[in-house]
Design a protein around this motif. Sequence first.
Motif, short mmCIF file in Angstrom:
data_model
loop_
_atom_site.label_atom_id
_atom_site.label_comp_id
_atom_site.label_asym_id
_atom_site.label_seq_id
_atom_site.Cartn_x
_atom_site.Cartn_y
_atom_site.Cartn_z
N GLN A 67 0.82 -1.22 0.00
CA GLN A 67 0.00 0.00 0.00
C GLN A 67 0.85 1.27 0.00
N ARG A 68 1.96 1.21 -0.77
CA ARG A 68 2.83 2.36 -0.89
C ARG A 68 2.23 3.37 -1.85
N LYS A 69 2.71 4.60 -1.74
CA LYS A 69 2.32 5.65 -2.67
C LYS A 69 3.25 5.61 -3.86
N LEU A 70 2.82 6.20 -4.97
CA LEU A 70 3.63 6.24 -6.19
C LEU A 70 5.03 6.76 -5.88
N GLY A 71 6.05 5.99 -6.29
CA GLY A 71 7.44 6.39 -6.10
C GLY A 71 8.05 6.01 -4.76
N ASP A 72 7.23 5.56 -3.80
CA ASP A 72 7.78 5.16 -2.50
C ASP A 72 8.70 3.95 -2.65
N PRO A 73 9.83 3.95 -1.95
CA PRO A 73 10.75 2.79 -2.02
C PRO A 73 10.27 1.64 -1.14
N LEU A 74 10.85 0.47 -1.38
CA LEU A 74 10.60 -0.66 -0.48
C LEU A 74 11.17 -0.32 0.89
N PRO A 75 10.45 -0.64 1.95
CA PRO A 75 11.00 -0.40 3.29
C PRO A 75 12.05 -1.47 3.61
N HIS A 76 12.92 -1.17 4.51
CA HIS A 76 13.95 -2.12 4.93
C HIS A 76 13.38 -3.04 5.97
#
Length: 185
Positions: free
Chosen positions: A176-185
Motif C-alpha cells: 500500500q505504498r504511494k507512487l514512487g515510495d521505495p521498499l521499506p527495509h
Amino acid sequence: GKSRTAVEWGAFWWLCLHPQAHIVVGCYGDDLAVKRGKAIRRLVELYGASYGLTIERGSAAMKDWALTSGGGVRSVGVGSGITGHPADLILIDDPTRSRADADSQVKRDTVHDWYSADLLSRQSPGCPVVLIQTPWHPDDLRARVIEEEGDQATGGRWRVVIMAALCETPDTDPLQRKLGDPLPH
C-alpha cells in the motif's frame, strides 16, 4: 527483507502450523541455503517451545535438521542432491547468484533443470512452492516457470507478487505504498 520474511519467518510459521512438515530451502549455493536453514532453526530455538516445536536431540547438522514432531528443514544449493528428502513446502530464494550467471544460458539451464528435475520430484501432494527472485533476465527461472505453468491471472498455477523497488502501481501495491515510495527495509 524478502528472504527474512518469506523464507525464515515463513518456514517457522509453516512448522508451527504443520510440525510434521518437511521443508526444503533452495538457493544458488549451499552457503546461502544453510544460512537460511540456520536462521529458521534459530527461530525454532527462540520461539518454538510456545508452539510445541523442539529440535530433535542429535540433529546438529545445519544443512539438515529435524524436529521431535517429525518435521524439519533441508537446505540445498542449486545442483545439490535431495534424493530421499521429501518436501511438504519448497522455498526457493535467489536461485541465481549474479548478473553474470543470469546472462549465461548454461547457468540458467542448470537452475531450471535443478528446479524441474530435482526439486519438483520431491514434492508431496499439495506441496506449495515459493520462488523469490530478482528478475535478472527474461529467461531466468522466474520467467520460465510462468511461461510453462502460467500465472493465476491467466488460469495458471503461480500467484505472482511483484515488489518493485519503487512503487509503480499504488492501487495494487501489496504494501500500500504511494507512487514512487521505495521498499521499506
